[in-house]
Design a protein around this motif. Structure first.
Motif, PDB file in Angstrom:
ATOM      1  N   LEU A 187       0.757  -1.433  -0.007  1.00 25.94           N
ATOM      2  CA  LEU A 187      -0.230  -0.407  -0.122  1.00 25.94           C
ATOM      3  C   LEU A 187       1.050   1.608   0.160  1.00 25.94           C
ATOM      4  O   LEU A 187       0.471   1.729  -0.647  1.00 25.94           O
ATOM      5  CB  LEU A 187      -0.732  -0.178   1.419  1.00 25.94           C
ATOM      6  N   GLN A 188       1.414   1.289   1.140  1.00 24.24           N
ATOM      7  CA  GLN A 188       2.582   2.304   0.531  1.00 24.24           C
ATOM      8  C   GLN A 188       3.325   2.687  -1.012  1.00 24.24           C
ATOM      9  O   GLN A 188       3.150   4.009  -1.110  1.00 24.24           O
ATOM     10  CB  GLN A 188       4.338   2.372   2.063  1.00 24.24           C
ATOM     11  N   VAL A 189       4.068   1.503  -0.968  1.00 20.82           N
ATOM     12  CA  VAL A 189       4.904   1.823  -2.495  1.00 20.82           C
ATOM     13  C   VAL A 189       3.572   2.664  -3.655  1.00 20.82           C
ATOM     14  O   VAL A 189       3.852   3.158  -4.273  1.00 20.82           O
ATOM     15  CB  VAL A 189       4.810   0.641  -3.084  1.00 20.82           C
ATOM     16  N   ASN A 190       2.537   1.837  -3.353  1.00 19.01           N
ATOM     17  CA  ASN A 190       1.225   2.229  -4.622  1.00 19.01           C
ATOM     18  C   ASN A 190       0.922   4.216  -3.926  1.00 19.01           C
ATOM     19  O   ASN A 190       0.959   4.375  -5.084  1.00 19.01           O
ATOM     20  CB  ASN A 190      -0.223   1.617  -4.256  1.00 19.01           C
ATOM     21  N   ALA A 191       0.868   4.189  -2.625  1.00 15.40           N
ATOM     22  CA  ALA A 191       1.096   5.229  -2.081  1.00 15.40           C
ATOM     23  C   ALA A 191       1.436   6.158  -2.213  1.00 15.40           C
ATOM     24  O   ALA A 191       1.611   7.909  -3.428  1.00 15.40           O
ATOM     25  CB  ALA A 191       0.293   5.919  -0.695  1.00 15.40           C
ATOM     26  N   TRP A 192       3.108   6.206  -2.897  1.00 11.42           N
ATOM     27  CA  TRP A 192       3.952   6.866  -2.986  1.00 11.42           C
ATOM     28  C   TRP A 192       4.032   6.710  -4.328  1.00 11.42           C
ATOM     29  O   TRP A 192       4.022   8.073  -5.332  1.00 11.42           O
ATOM     30  CB  TRP A 192       5.767   6.519  -3.077  1.00 11.42           C
ATOM     31  N   ALA A 193       3.976   6.343  -5.793  1.00  9.86           N
ATOM     32  CA  ALA A 193       3.034   6.208  -7.319  1.00  9.86           C
ATOM     33  C   ALA A 193       1.707   7.271  -6.940  1.00  9.86           C
ATOM     34  O   ALA A 193       1.860   7.997  -8.671  1.00  9.86           O
ATOM     35  CB  ALA A 193       2.870   5.008  -7.771  1.00  9.86           C
ATOM     36  N   GLU A 194       0.531   6.857  -6.164  1.00  5.57           N
ATOM     37  CA  GLU A 194      -0.099   7.566  -6.398  1.00  5.57           C
ATOM     38  C   GLU A 194      -0.078   9.454  -6.163  1.00  5.57           C
ATOM     39  O   GLU A 194      -0.734  10.076  -6.928  1.00  5.57           O
ATOM     40  CB  GLU A 194      -1.082   7.619  -5.817  1.00  5.57           C
ATOM     41  N   GLU A 195       0.461   9.743  -5.222  1.00  6.23           N
ATOM     42  CA  GLU A 195       1.170  10.739  -4.659  1.00  6.23           C
ATOM     43  C   GLU A 195       1.684  11.846  -6.075  1.00  6.23           C
ATOM     44  O   GLU A 195       1.994  13.346  -6.041  1.00  6.23           O
ATOM     45  CB  GLU A 195       1.623  11.120  -3.624  1.00  6.23           C
ATOM     46  N   ALA A 196       2.775  11.258  -6.806  1.00  7.68           N
ATOM     47  CA  ALA A 196       3.372  11.707  -8.025  1.00  7.68           C
ATOM     48  C   ALA A 196       2.509  12.024  -8.621  1.00  7.68           C
ATOM     49  O   ALA A 196       2.702  12.958  -9.584  1.00  7.68           O
ATOM     50  CB  ALA A 196       4.490  10.200  -8.170  1.00  7.68           C
TER      51      ALA A 196
END
Length: 222
Positions: free
Chosen positions: A77-86
């Protein structure tokens, strides 16, 4: 282990229990990114090895998590959250650009984030697959979130008269598979292309979906 151990309460070293807990969790997830996303991988990592890599004890592990699967779930979830923020930041900055330039900015941000650290892409596309029904449900739910984002961008393009009006959910589902597959293969060294070339190809595919043969730009949809 039936459940997590109770974490200590009160202040210590000038930090609250909540602050210490957040720091421990961050250290465990950072260690998991290295072990799960690198060597030896999720399936070969033990609680003891993860705790040692984090510089913490196994008791502290069980104060934060029940199992290693919980760690993988949180990290995914954290990895996806980083990508979504970008992606969201890029989309906001490109909202006034024409369709092709806007799509390029969004995909460049996504591609740079997920391929910038090979460990992240391994977590998102490799280690999470086939672990358990629970994590498979999480993986598909997170993919559905990306599909929703693509559909929202498609609706924006339609409203601006930049894309053909239709239901894009099926097309977005197929397209996200292309995105993930191509970026994984690029990160693994299986694609003889630069990241810019990969992004350009994805943009061409998306524009081709939004603007099918025979359609031409017209008035914004009402």
């Amino acid at each position: 282990m039936a459940g997590r151990l109770r974490a200590p309460t009160g202040r210590y070293g000038g930090k609250s229990a909540a602050q210490r807990q957040a720091e421990r969790r961050t250290r465990f997830l950072g260690a998991a990114l290295g072990l799960f996303g690198g060597s030896p991988g999720y399936r070969a990592t033990t609680v003891a090895a993860l705790s040692e890599a984090a510089g913490l004890s196994t008791r502290q592990f069980y104060e934060e998590f029940r199992t290693l699967e919980d760690v993988l779930a949180a990290l995914h979830l954290q990895v996806n959250a980083w990508a979504e923020e970008a992606v969201l930041a890029a989309a906001a900055g490109a909202r006034d650009l024409p369709l092709t330039e806007r799509a390029a900015a969004i995909f460049r941000a996504y591609a740079a984030d997920v391929t910038g650290d090979p460990r992240r892409i391994r977590i998102a596309f490799v280690e999470i697959v086939g672990v358990s029904p629970r994590l498979e449900e999480q993986r598909l739910a997170r993919r559905a979130r990306w599909i929703d984002l693509i559909c929202a961008e498609a609706r924006t393009a339609v409203a601006r008269g930049e894309a053909a009006p239709r239901d894009y959910r099926l097309a977005a589902t197929a397209f996200i598979g292309s995105v993930n597959g191509l970026l994984h293969d690029f990160s693994a060294g299986w694609v003889d292309a630069t990241l810019d070339e990969v992004v350009d190809e994805l943009v061409r595919q998306l524009v081709g979906i939004l603007r099918p043969p025979g359609w031409s730009p017209g008035a914004p949809a009402r």
